[in-house]
Design an enzyme around this catalytic site. Structure first.
Site, PDB file in Angstrom:
ATOM      1  N   ARG A 101      78.371  85.017 -14.915  1.00  0.00           N
ATOM      2  CA  ARG A 101      77.106  85.583 -15.408  1.00  0.00           C
ATOM      3  C   ARG A 101      77.305  85.908 -16.875  1.00  0.00           C
ATOM      4  O   ARG A 101      78.171  86.707 -17.228  1.00  0.00           O
ATOM      5  CB  ARG A 101      76.713  86.848 -14.632  1.00  0.00           C
ATOM      6  CG  ARG A 101      75.527  87.574 -15.248  1.00  0.00           C
ATOM      7  CD  ARG A 101      74.966  88.685 -14.402  1.00  0.00           C
ATOM      8  NE  ARG A 101      74.156  88.150 -13.324  1.00  0.00           N
ATOM      9  CZ  ARG A 101      73.230  88.858 -12.648  1.00  0.00           C
ATOM     10  NH1 ARG A 101      72.995  90.116 -12.965  1.00  0.00           N
ATOM     11  NH2 ARG A 101      72.526  88.298 -11.676  1.00  0.00           N
ATOM     12  N   HIS A 128      68.482  81.136 -13.573  1.00  0.00           N
ATOM     13  CA  HIS A 128      69.108  81.959 -12.518  1.00  0.00           C
ATOM     14  C   HIS A 128      68.971  81.176 -11.202  1.00  0.00           C
ATOM     15  O   HIS A 128      68.216  81.553 -10.305  1.00  0.00           O
ATOM     16  CB  HIS A 128      68.384  83.305 -12.451  1.00  0.00           C
ATOM     17  CG  HIS A 128      69.086  84.341 -11.638  1.00  0.00           C
ATOM     18  ND1 HIS A 128      70.349  84.176 -11.115  1.00  0.00           N
ATOM     19  CD2 HIS A 128      68.691  85.588 -11.245  1.00  0.00           C
ATOM     20  CE1 HIS A 128      70.698  85.266 -10.458  1.00  0.00           C
ATOM     21  NE2 HIS A 128      69.711  86.132 -10.505  1.00  0.00           N
ATOM     22  N   ASP A 216      58.811  89.157 -12.472  1.00  0.00           N
ATOM     23  CA  ASP A 216      60.146  89.644 -12.837  1.00  0.00           C
ATOM     24  C   ASP A 216      59.946  90.677 -13.950  1.00  0.00           C
ATOM     25  O   ASP A 216      58.837  90.808 -14.494  1.00  0.00           O
ATOM     26  CB  ASP A 216      60.997  88.446 -13.314  1.00  0.00           C
ATOM     27  CG  ASP A 216      62.451  88.804 -13.600  1.00  0.00           C
ATOM     28  OD1 ASP A 216      62.903  89.891 -13.186  1.00  0.00           O
ATOM     29  OD2 ASP A 216      63.137  87.985 -14.258  1.00  0.00           O
ATOM     30  N   ARG A 284      70.117  86.235  -0.601  1.00  0.00           N
ATOM     31  CA  ARG A 284      71.123  85.888  -1.616  1.00  0.00           C
ATOM     32  C   ARG A 284      72.457  85.621  -0.919  1.00  0.00           C
ATOM     33  O   ARG A 284      73.183  84.690  -1.250  1.00  0.00           O
ATOM     34  CB  ARG A 284      71.288  87.036  -2.632  1.00  0.00           C
ATOM     35  CG  ARG A 284      70.069  87.334  -3.490  1.00  0.00           C
ATOM     36  CD  ARG A 284      69.743  86.182  -4.409  1.00  0.00           C
ATOM     37  NE  ARG A 284      70.858  85.816  -5.258  1.00  0.00           N
ATOM     38  CZ  ARG A 284      71.168  86.426  -6.411  1.00  0.00           C
ATOM     39  NH1 ARG A 284      70.417  87.387  -6.871  1.00  0.00           N
ATOM     40  NH2 ARG A 284      72.203  86.013  -7.130  1.00  0.00           N
TER      41      ARG A 284
END
Ligand code: CP
Ligand code: NVA
Length: 298
Positions: A101, A128, A216, A284
């Site tokens: 990241r 992402h 977002d 996730r």
């Protein structure tokens, strides 16, 4: 180096992406231990904060029988200026895959160029892709295939929005983006997506008839100094129950989280009947387990 990397969603073909979403669902339903990645080590370099990405990868690799090694620039030589190319060459001789990241997308590309093992983008300024695996899994679980459906993106043309553009073309859905003037996604990506994507500055038009509404944060990590200016520019772009009322009956709401209630989304929507954000967050774990299995055991 010829390792298979996952830097953006288009590192997968549409068939591979569909198979991975399906596999994520299977892993979610699996009872009992399943440890195909015994003794495999996942290196995790995070130059930005994270809750979901970090925990889901650490939990995921452990559940698959392996282990994780977390590194931040503060406690590695990266923070003291060791080149990314050198770090990639050294670490990839010691671990089996690496999640990175970082700020600049070019960094993850350079890292991958010098890595012997698969590199996974854990978020950059441009993309992402891991989040999209979870979002798509969540959609498929609730509604089946996404082909032909309308997705509304309300807000910043940021890394998440750009990942949705990739998904729209790969899986053949229509993405209607509404963002403030000056906060559009990259023109080249829009051109690449062609008629899969509509862009304007009208949240109502985007939400009308949508099957999925996504947003977002207005200021991403690294944009903290622009926060005041962004709050003003994005004021009309909050996802509210009124906006959701324009969407199709049964429309879903997603947000990668963390969310700012009262900014990009109202508390009523985040906690309301449209919202699948907690499952989206859970997925996730399952989606990235499917990704690790795909990259590490073929
Ligand atoms: N959605 C997401 O990537 O969350 P984290 O920043 O907590 O990892
Ligand atoms: N666009 C946000 C996503 C966080 C998961 C950011 O980059 O900060």
């Amino acid at each position: 180096m010829n390792a298979r990397h996952f830097l953006t969603l288009t590192d997968l073909s549409p068939d591979e992406l569909r198979a991975l979403i399906q596999r994520a669902g299977e892993l979610k339903r699996l009872k009992g231990p399943y440890e195909p990645l015994k003794n495999r080590l996942l290196g995790m370099i995070f130059e930005k904060a994270s809750t979901r990405t970090r925990v889901s990868f650490e939990a995921g690799i452990v559940q698959l029988g392996g282990a994780a090694l977390f590194l931040s620039p503060r406690d590695s030589q990266l923070g003291r200026g060791e080149p990314i190319e050198d770090t990639a060459r050294v670490l990839s001789r010691m671990v089996d895959a690496i999640v990175l990241r970082t700020h600049c997308h070019r960094t993850v590309q350079r890292f991958a160029e010098f890595s012997r093992v698969p590199v996974i983008n854990g978020l950059t300024d441009r993309f992402h892709p891991c989040q999209l695996l979870a979002d798509l899994q969540t959609w498929f679980e609730h509604r089946g295939d996404i082909r032909g459906h309308k997705v509304a993106w309300i807000g910043d043309g940021n890394n998440m929005c750009q990942s949705y553009i990739k998904a729209a073309r790969l899986l053949d859905f229509h993405l209607h983006i509404a963002c403030p003037q000056g906060y559009e996604p990259e023109a080249e990506l829009l051109a690449w997506a062609g008629d899969r994507v509509t862009l304007d500055h009208d949240p109502e038009a985007a939400a009308t008839g949508a099957d999925l509404v996504v947003t977002d944060v207005w200021a991403s990590m690294g944009q903290e100094q622009e926060r005041q200016q962004r709050l003003a520019a994005f004021r009309r772009f909050q996802v509210t129950p009124e906006l959701m009322a324009l969407a199709h009956d049964g429309a879903l709401f997603m947000h990668c989280l963390p969310a700012h209630r009262g900014e990009e989304v109202s508390a009523e929507v985040l906690e309301g009947p449209w919202s699948v954000v907690w499952e989206e967050a859970e997925n996730r774990l399952h989606a990235q387990k499917a990704l690790l299995e795909f990259l590490l055991s073929g």
